[in-house]
Design a protein around this motif. Sequence first.
Motif, mmCIF file in Angstrom:
data_model
loop_
_atom_site.group_PDB
_atom_site.id
_atom_site.type_symbol
_atom_site.label_atom_id
_atom_site.label_comp_id
_atom_site.label_asym_id
_atom_site.label_seq_id
_atom_site.Cartn_x
_atom_site.Cartn_y
_atom_site.Cartn_z
ATOM 1 N N GLY A 83 0.784 -1.227 0.000
ATOM 2 C CA GLY A 83 0.000 0.000 0.000
ATOM 3 C C GLY A 83 0.814 1.274 0.000
ATOM 4 O O GLY A 83 0.257 2.373 0.113
ATOM 5 N N GLU A 408 -3.117 5.642 -0.396
ATOM 6 C CA GLU A 408 -4.360 6.249 0.075
ATOM 7 C C GLU A 408 -4.211 7.758 0.224
ATOM 8 O O GLU A 408 -5.125 8.523 -0.114
ATOM 9 C CB GLU A 408 -4.763 5.641 1.421
ATOM 10 C CG GLU A 408 -6.026 6.256 2.008
ATOM 11 C CD GLU A 408 -6.291 5.817 3.434
ATOM 12 O OE1 GLU A 408 -7.459 5.850 3.855
ATOM 13 O OE2 GLU A 408 -5.314 5.454 4.126
ATOM 14 N N ASP A 409 -3.057 8.205 0.720
ATOM 15 C CA ASP A 409 -2.849 9.634 0.926
ATOM 16 C C ASP A 409 -2.763 10.393 -0.394
ATOM 17 O O ASP A 409 -3.133 11.569 -0.470
ATOM 18 C CB ASP A 409 -1.600 9.877 1.763
ATOM 19 C CG ASP A 409 -1.801 9.499 3.221
ATOM 20 O OD1 ASP A 409 -2.953 9.540 3.688
ATOM 21 O OD2 ASP A 409 -0.806 9.154 3.891
#
Length: 427
Positions: A83, A408-409
């Motif tokens: 991730g 995600e960021d």
Amino acid sequence: MPTVSARGDMEPMQAAADWLVRRLQSLGAETRLLESSGFPIVYGEIKGDSPRSILFYNHYDVQPPEPYEAWSSDPFEPAIRDGYLFARGSDDNKGSLMSRIHAVESVLKERGSLPVTVKFLFEGEEESGSTSLPGTVQRYQDLLAADACIWENARRDDAGNPSVALGNKGMHSFELRVRTANTDSHSGKANIYPNAIWRLIWALASLRSSDGAILVDGFYDGVPPLSPADEELCRNTPANGEAQARKLGLTELMSGNDNLSVNRALYYTPSFNIQGISGGYTGPGHKTVIPSEAFARIECRLVGDQDPDDIAAKIALQLQKNGYGDVEIVSKKAGAWPYRTAVDHPFVQLVSRTGAEVYGRPIVLMPSSPGTGPRYVFKYVPEMPIVALGVGHANSRAHAPNENIAIEDQFLTTKHVASILRQFAGV
């Protein structure tokens, strides 16, 4: 793209600038390369439906990747693991740069036009001091004028809270050199011949006390007291002092671990730091020698209204006053001025509100980055609030091997920027 500005190689920098021009043109932007004394500075503009405008400042250059052996994968071949995306520049600053482009692209696809005019300014020398930027901004101040600016980057804190930064510290950096004799000597004569390293240490000790106080007359001139709003921000902003200490194997930070002390030290207090000292013999075995030369590299981080040129003059005068006029100041670096947007500015509140909506948790307002950047050059564009937001996290390892961001960021920052574009038109 290996856009390491410190190497001075124009070919990858020009290639990156050309790629950015094509990418902005794919959005319908009018583009140009602004006149610059160094690496290319890319400008793009897309007109919006309202009179309001936002300037995006980012940089496409990166730090050198060395040491290569400390990387788990090629620093210029992005790799995704668990991730996270690993690559030089993923955090500082290419991830944030692309979040601006992707946000504009998504809003255009969503509504066909932009609610506000956007201006892109991408430079290639930030990691080398932004040498060309001040002259370029001054030359094109009318072109770059905007109602607000979204700055290059910010990161999640140690507790995982997203943050925005409202300023940068200034800087004065320089080098000190001491020469006590025309050659090194046998250490058996240490009681009669002067030692350059001792001389340098005493000179440095005369400028800063063991408790961190800077002993240069007038050094703190221009450092404002904490306003009530600033003090409240310091008390209520999570500093995660214990977590910051644990990362370095410490139990307590020099400032103490409480919010007020840590935040005041990081954002409102100038510093005097020794980057390195060299001299004498440090090789294998022993060399019984009295060093005749010693050298130190120093940086001062500045706040408030401190002026790097004024600080330079005061340090030189203090060395003379303390009896160290023989300690030569060499290689004085170009100064950077502190710059900060007020925490109660309406644009700051908009960025904070939209960020909380996107992330689902409050945004931490950092009054400043503890580091230095070229925000001050926008003094030529007065009354423009500047707020930094970005894709990094507390262990993004900017400037270090295995630099990384959470995927995600990258998405959340893009959504945050898009939300600002949509809502700023109605402010």
